[in-house]
Design a protein around this motif. Structure first.
Motif, PDB file in Angstrom:
ATOM      1  N   THR A  20       8.740  15.231  15.652  1.00 31.10           N
ATOM      2  CA  THR A  20       8.188  16.518  15.217  1.00 31.10           C
ATOM      3  C   THR A  20       9.186  17.337  14.410  1.00 31.10           C
ATOM      4  OG1 THR A  20       8.841  17.652  17.243  1.00 31.10           O
ATOM      5  CG2 THR A  20       6.657  16.613  17.216  1.00 31.10           C
ATOM      6  N   VAL A  21      10.496  17.047  14.539  1.00 28.50           N
ATOM      7  CA  VAL A  21      11.498  17.873  13.861  1.00 28.50           C
ATOM      8  C   VAL A  21      12.300  17.125  12.794  1.00 28.50           C
ATOM      9  CG1 VAL A  21      11.750  19.422  15.815  1.00 28.50           C
ATOM     10  CG2 VAL A  21      13.241  17.442  15.637  1.00 28.50           C
ATOM     11  N   CYS A  22      12.157  15.828  12.676  1.00 29.00           N
ATOM     12  CA  CYS A  22      12.929  15.044  11.712  1.00 29.00           C
ATOM     13  C   CYS A  22      12.562  15.431  10.281  1.00 29.00           C
ATOM     14  CB  CYS A  22      12.698  13.550  11.923  1.00 29.00           C
ATOM     15  SG  CYS A  22      13.571  12.523  10.725  1.00 29.00           S
ATOM     16  N   SER A  23      13.561  15.795   9.485  1.00 24.83           N
ATOM     17  CA  SER A  23      13.302  16.217   8.107  1.00 24.83           C
ATOM     18  C   SER A  23      12.711  15.095   7.263  1.00 24.83           C
ATOM     19  CB  SER A  23      14.593  16.735   7.468  1.00 24.83           C
ATOM     20  OG  SER A  23      15.558  15.701   7.447  1.00 24.83           O
ATOM     21  N   ARG A  24      13.131  13.847   7.498  1.00 24.04           N
ATOM     22  CA  ARG A  24      12.600  12.713   6.724  1.00 24.04           C
ATOM     23  C   ARG A  24      11.114  12.507   7.028  1.00 24.04           C
ATOM     24  NH1 ARG A  24      15.485   7.836   4.654  1.00 24.04           N
ATOM     25  NH2 ARG A  24      16.989   9.459   4.284  1.00 24.04           N
TER      26      ARG A  24
ATOM     27  N   ASP B 241       0.817  -1.205   0.000  1.00 24.17           N
ATOM     28  CA  ASP B 241       0.000   0.000   0.000  1.00 24.17           C
ATOM     29  C   ASP B 241       0.854   1.260   0.000  1.00 24.17           C
ATOM     30  OD1 ASP B 241       0.957   0.044   2.558  1.00 24.17           O
ATOM     31  OD2 ASP B 241      -0.995   0.119   3.539  1.00 24.17           O
ATOM     32  N   GLY B 242       2.176   1.119  -0.123  1.00 24.42           N
ATOM     33  CA  GLY B 242       3.056   2.269  -0.226  1.00 24.42           C
ATOM     34  C   GLY B 242       3.575   2.802   1.105  1.00 24.42           C
TER      35      GLY B 242
ATOM     36  N   GLU C  55       4.334  15.683   4.296  1.00 27.46           N
ATOM     37  CA  GLU C  55       3.967  16.616   3.225  1.00 27.46           C
ATOM     38  C   GLU C  55       3.606  15.885   1.944  1.00 27.46           C
ATOM     39  OE1 GLU C  55       7.326  19.171   2.982  1.00 27.46           O
ATOM     40  OE2 GLU C  55       6.756  20.345   4.747  1.00 27.46           O
ATOM     41  N   ALA C  56       4.250  14.768   1.673  1.00 30.36           N
ATOM     42  CA  ALA C  56       3.973  13.987   0.468  1.00 30.36           C
ATOM     43  C   ALA C  56       2.624  13.286   0.550  1.00 30.36           C
ATOM     44  CB  ALA C  56       5.078  12.962   0.240  1.00 30.36           C
ATOM     45  N   ALA C  57       2.195  12.990   1.762  1.00 29.82           N
ATOM     46  CA  ALA C  57       0.926  12.271   1.944  1.00 29.82           C
ATOM     47  C   ALA C  57      -0.219  13.167   1.818  1.00 29.82           C
ATOM     48  CB  ALA C  57       0.852  11.651   3.326  1.00 29.82           C
TER      49      ALA C  57
END
Length: 103
Positions: A91-95, A39-40, A101-103
């Motif tokens: 809350t702060v991890c860039s990954r 499901d990605g 944001e992609a979701a």
């Protein structure tokens, strides 16, 4: 003398090609899940807590993130601190932010 196969022997195919039947007659077969189903979603941050049932035993915690973070703590105070740090890291991890944001 009977020409029918015994219950543990595979029966020949109906078309006479010599192929064996996969399932014996009268045996229900379960549909297995598709192992290639996807499901990605991917796990990107884990928090593994081991807390023994005895109050005197020392708990341990491992915090892992796909950005490369991998931390371990043993003992009650350090384990609680790492749990709080793991929550803050999420809350702060860039990954993790990119995935949200992609979701």
């Amino acid at each position: 003398m009977s020409t029918r196969p015994g219950p543990a022997e595979p029966a020949p195919a109906m078309h006479g090609g010599g192929a064996l039947k996969v399932v014996a007659e009268g045996v229900l077969s379960a549909v297995r899940p598709d192992l290639n189903w996807d499901d990605g979603r991917r796990p990107v941050a884990w928090l593994h807590i081991v807390a023994p049932p005895s109050y005197g035993a020392s708990p341990s915690v491992r915090s892992w993130c796909s950005c490369g973070r991998d931390m371990f703590a043993a003992g009650r105070a350090r384990a609680l601190a790492l749990i709080a740090d793991h929550e803050q890291h999420r809350t702060v991890c860039s990954r993790l932010i990119q995935r949200r944001e992609a979701a």
